[in-house]
Scaffold this active site. Structure first.
Site, mmCIF file in Angstrom:
data_model
loop_
_atom_site.group_PDB
_atom_site.id
_atom_site.type_symbol
_atom_site.label_atom_id
_atom_site.label_comp_id
_atom_site.label_asym_id
_atom_site.label_seq_id
_atom_site.Cartn_x
_atom_site.Cartn_y
_atom_site.Cartn_z
ATOM 1 N N THR A 265 0.696 -1.278 -0.103
ATOM 2 C CA THR A 265 -0.210 0.562 0.016
ATOM 3 C C THR A 265 1.060 1.272 -0.167
ATOM 4 O OG1 THR A 265 -1.225 1.528 1.398
ATOM 5 C CG2 THR A 265 -0.138 -0.447 2.176
ATOM 6 N N ASP A 266 0.088 2.114 -0.227
ATOM 7 C CA ASP A 266 0.961 3.583 -0.180
ATOM 8 C C ASP A 266 1.078 4.333 1.587
ATOM 9 O OD1 ASP A 266 -1.691 4.331 -0.315
ATOM 10 O OD2 ASP A 266 -1.619 6.149 -1.915
ATOM 11 N N GLU A 267 0.296 3.913 2.087
ATOM 12 C CA GLU A 267 -0.134 4.013 2.992
ATOM 13 C C GLU A 267 1.869 3.903 3.950
ATOM 14 O OE1 GLU A 267 -3.205 3.494 5.063
ATOM 15 O OE2 GLU A 267 -4.501 2.960 3.609
ATOM 16 N N TYR B 247 -2.032 -0.632 10.895
ATOM 17 C CA TYR B 247 -1.747 -1.338 9.639
ATOM 18 C C TYR B 247 -0.422 -1.119 9.059
ATOM 19 C CZ TYR B 247 -2.758 -1.641 4.660
ATOM 20 O OH TYR B 247 -3.078 -1.894 3.359
ATOM 21 N N LYS C 78 2.348 -2.691 7.140
ATOM 22 C CA LYS C 78 2.538 -3.139 6.210
ATOM 23 C C LYS C 78 4.178 -3.100 5.872
ATOM 24 C CE LYS C 78 0.386 -5.219 2.975
ATOM 25 N NZ LYS C 78 -0.035 -5.879 2.734
HETATM 26 P P1 NAD Z 1 -8.913 -7.887 2.923
HETATM 27 O O1 NAD Z 1 -8.815 -7.685 3.818
HETATM 28 O O2 NAD Z 1 -10.518 -7.689 1.687
HETATM 29 O O3 NAD Z 1 -8.735 -9.595 1.584
HETATM 30 C C1 NAD Z 1 -7.519 -9.948 2.824
HETATM 31 C C2 NAD Z 1 -7.715 -10.962 3.012
HETATM 32 O O4 NAD Z 1 -7.095 -11.874 3.089
HETATM 33 C C3 NAD Z 1 -9.214 -11.852 3.038
HETATM 34 O O5 NAD Z 1 -9.509 -13.020 2.565
HETATM 35 C C4 NAD Z 1 -8.492 -12.602 4.349
HETATM 36 O O6 NAD Z 1 -9.439 -14.067 4.541
HETATM 37 C C5 NAD Z 1 -7.105 -12.806 3.858
HETATM 38 N N1 NAD Z 1 -6.343 -13.522 5.106
HETATM 39 C C6 NAD Z 1 -6.375 -12.282 6.238
HETATM 40 N N2 NAD Z 1 -5.692 -13.225 7.168
HETATM 41 C C7 NAD Z 1 -4.929 -14.414 6.775
HETATM 42 C C8 NAD Z 1 -4.204 -15.093 7.267
HETATM 43 N N3 NAD Z 1 -3.422 -15.398 8.797
HETATM 44 N N4 NAD Z 1 -3.996 -15.959 6.237
HETATM 45 C C9 NAD Z 1 -4.939 -16.363 5.223
HETATM 46 N N5 NAD Z 1 -4.671 -15.117 4.299
HETATM 47 C C10 NAD Z 1 -5.200 -14.083 5.791
HETATM 48 O O7 NAD Z 1 -7.728 -7.363 1.527
HETATM 49 P P2 NAD Z 1 -7.404 -6.304 0.144
HETATM 50 O O8 NAD Z 1 -8.263 -4.574 0.599
HETATM 51 O O9 NAD Z 1 -8.332 -7.143 -0.282
HETATM 52 O O10 NAD Z 1 -6.130 -5.987 -0.104
HETATM 53 C C11 NAD Z 1 -5.323 -6.560 -0.143
HETATM 54 C C12 NAD Z 1 -3.968 -6.608 0.167
HETATM 55 O O11 NAD Z 1 -3.637 -4.953 -0.813
HETATM 56 C C13 NAD Z 1 -3.916 -6.458 0.918
HETATM 57 O O12 NAD Z 1 -2.179 -7.041 1.701
HETATM 58 C C14 NAD Z 1 -3.392 -5.064 1.211
HETATM 59 O O13 NAD Z 1 -2.433 -4.683 2.353
HETATM 60 C C15 NAD Z 1 -3.166 -4.051 -0.211
HETATM 61 N N6 NAD Z 1 -3.952 -3.205 -0.884
HETATM 62 C C16 NAD Z 1 -4.955 -2.837 -0.114
HETATM 63 C C17 NAD Z 1 -5.821 -1.836 -0.650
HETATM 64 C C18 NAD Z 1 -7.298 -1.019 -0.448
HETATM 65 O O14 NAD Z 1 -7.411 -0.154 -0.915
HETATM 66 N N7 NAD Z 1 -7.173 -2.359 -0.374
HETATM 67 C C19 NAD Z 1 -4.937 -1.063 -1.136
HETATM 68 C C20 NAD Z 1 -3.233 -1.461 -0.875
HETATM 69 C C21 NAD Z 1 -3.432 -2.423 -0.500
HETATM 70 P P1 TYD Z 2 -10.905 4.050 4.123
HETATM 71 O O1 TYD Z 2 -11.840 3.303 3.275
HETATM 72 O O2 TYD Z 2 -10.725 3.563 5.355
HETATM 73 O O3 TYD Z 2 -9.044 3.405 3.808
HETATM 74 P P2 TYD Z 2 -7.600 3.959 4.303
HETATM 75 O O4 TYD Z 2 -7.861 4.787 6.058
HETATM 76 O O5 TYD Z 2 -6.825 2.432 4.184
HETATM 77 O O6 TYD Z 2 -7.513 5.847 3.835
HETATM 78 O O7 TYD Z 2 -10.580 4.991 4.534
HETATM 79 C C1 TYD Z 2 -11.009 5.986 3.278
HETATM 80 C C2 TYD Z 2 -10.637 7.778 3.949
HETATM 81 O O8 TYD Z 2 -12.593 7.275 4.134
HETATM 82 C C3 TYD Z 2 -10.357 8.270 5.131
HETATM 83 O O9 TYD Z 2 -9.326 9.290 5.101
HETATM 84 C C4 TYD Z 2 -10.712 7.479 6.224
HETATM 85 C C5 TYD Z 2 -12.465 8.730 5.752
HETATM 86 N N1 TYD Z 2 -13.186 7.051 6.432
HETATM 87 C C6 TYD Z 2 -14.340 8.350 6.659
HETATM 88 O O10 TYD Z 2 -14.329 9.595 6.522
HETATM 89 N N2 TYD Z 2 -15.602 7.646 7.200
HETATM 90 C C7 TYD Z 2 -15.590 5.925 7.917
HETATM 91 O O11 TYD Z 2 -16.888 5.997 8.166
HETATM 92 C C8 TYD Z 2 -14.402 5.061 7.035
HETATM 93 C C9 TYD Z 2 -14.248 3.968 6.895
HETATM 94 C C10 TYD Z 2 -13.628 6.559 6.232
#
Ligand code: NAD
Ligand code: TYD
Length: 347
Positions: free
Chosen positions: A127-129, A152, A156
């Site tokens: 992630t970019d975070e 989080y 990461k």
């Molecule tokens: P998500 O939370 O929707 O899914 C995570 C998956 O990982 C789930 O299916 C869960 O069951 C599985 N999991 C969790 N703990 C586990 C464990 N101990 N063993 C095996 N499986 C396990 O997450 P996502 O949004 O699909 O994100 C996927 C990846 O992309 C993550 O690594 C996240 O950091 C990265 N990412 C997400 C975003 C975003 O905006 N969602 C952006 C950038 C990077």
């Molecule tokens: P989120 O979807 O949790 O992603 P991330 O924190 O990883 O960027 O949140 C996106 C943005 O929205 C973040 O600035 C927090 C804000 N947010 C709210 O304002 N209300 C909410 O209920 C949630 C879940 C997030």
């Protein structure tokens, strides 16, 4: 090619499998996932394909990881599995370190033990975070210093460091991609966009943290998956690529856009939906702004997103309107108790 996809029952992993399993019938995809609250096997539309298999594996279980790696002998690992929600990490950081740090370490160790590891590839999805917060100007590049703000993003960041260290120390072939905020079908409705869509549809308050001034850089999930595959095919070994689509939006503007599209799709009044917006106390350590400079992945791998924010958001709203059975299936008792715990402390 044998491909292990970790976390393939989560949001991005399921979208990745839905795109890649039918596209590459010659590759065998093995999805390993612990099926936490964030997983849903109903998100996987390719479960009956002969080149797809699922195994319930917790990546914090070293023995189970070793066993599946030894049997599958993956040519490629695409590592999505993680605890992914910032607000949850504020309440319970321990699980984040276990899954994101120890889990990644277990995968690296199992990968390192494979024969001829130099001809294989470990693709780490991040992630970019990890870069922390930007002020009003500038973009994250691949050389921006790590400065994570939440448990989080800290977990990461630690996992990224381990992947890079295994490349430098043991010569493991790895790549890392750091992506901006994803949105699209099958996202668990604790994240901003699906939460706001469902609350708007159901006429419930739309809880915006602070004044909604925080900026996120949005990428449609399928564009992220395509970018990962481009990096798999064309990326340099050991390199890091930032993935984004130059879609910065203030949270309040995202919520307004959701209200407008939900109103348009359901024949309701946008003004009434906007009246549901409720400003709630800010998230502790809330990063002000994220923005990705995607030039490296564009220039070296040929990445170009297909969706604009507007087209992707409309597809997403339609998904949540048309897939109520999926929505109901992810809203278990555990989900509801989490939402209640989180928001009772904020309102
Ligand atoms: P998500 O939370 O929707 O899914 C995570 C998956 O990982 C789930 O299916 C869960 O069951 C599985 N999991 C969790 N703990 C586990 C464990 N101990 N063993 C095996 N499986 C396990 O997450 P996502 O949004 O699909 O994100 C996927 C990846 O992309 C993550 O690594 C996240 O950091 C990265 N990412 C997400 C975003 C975003 O905006 N969602 C952006 C950038 C990077
Ligand atoms: P989120 O979807 O949790 O992603 P991330 O924190 O990883 O960027 O949140 C996106 C943005 O929205 C973040 O600035 C927090 C804000 N947010 C709210 O304002 N209300 C909410 O209920 C949630 C879940 C997030």
């Amino acid at each position: 090619m044998n491909i292990i996809v970790t976390g393939g029952a989560g949001f991005i992993g399921a979208n990745f499998l839905n795109l890649m399993v039918p596209r590459f019938p010659e590759h065998r995809f093995v999805n390993i996932d612990a099926l936490t609250y964030a997983a849903n096997l109903l998100s996987i539309q390719v479960a009956d394909r002969p080149n797809y298999a699922f195994e319930r594996v917790d990546i914090t279980d070293r023995g189970a990881v070793d066993d599946v790696f030894a049997r599958v002998e993956p040519d490629l690992v695409v590592h999505f599995a993680a605890e992914s929600h910032v607000d949850r990490s504020i309440h319970a950081p321990q699980t984040f370190v276990q899954t994101n740090v120890v889990g990644t370490l277990n995968l690296l160790e199992a990968f390192r033990a494979l024969p001829d590891v130099a001809r294989r590839m470990f693709h780490h999805v991040s992630t970019d975070e990890v870069y922390g917060s930007l002020g009003p100007d500038g973009w994250f590049t691949e050389s921006t210093a790590y400065d994570p703000s939440s448990p989080y993003s800290a977990s990461k960041a630690a996992s990224d460091h381990l992947v890079r260290a295994y490349h430098r120390t043991y010569g493991l072939p790895v790549r890392i991609t750091n992506c901006s905020n994803n949105y699209g079908p099958y996202q668990f409705p604790e994240k901003l966009i699906p939460l706001m869509i469902l609350n708007a549809v159901e006429g419930r308050p739309l809880p915006v943290y602070g004044r909604g001034e925080n900026v996120r850089d949005w990428l449609f999930v399928e564009d992220h998956c395509e970018a990962i595959w481009l990096v798999v095919e064309r990326g340099r070994v050991g390199a890091t690529y930032n993935i984004g689509a130059r879609n910065e939006r203030r949270n309040i503007d995202v919520v307004h856009a959701i209200c407008d599209i939900v109103a348009d799709e359901t024949g309701r009044s946008a003004a009434e939906l906007r009246d549901l917006i409720t400003f709630v106390p800010d998230r502790p350590g809330h990063d002000l702004r994220y923005a990705i400079d995607p030039r490296l992945v564009e220039e070296e791998c040929g990445f170009a997103p297909r969706e604009t924010f507007e087209s992707g958001l409309r597809r997403t709203v339609r998904f949540y309107l048309e897939n109520r059975a999926w929505v109901d299936s992810v809203r278990t008792g555990e989900y509801r108790s989490w939402i209640e715990r989180n928001y009772s402390e904020r309102t």
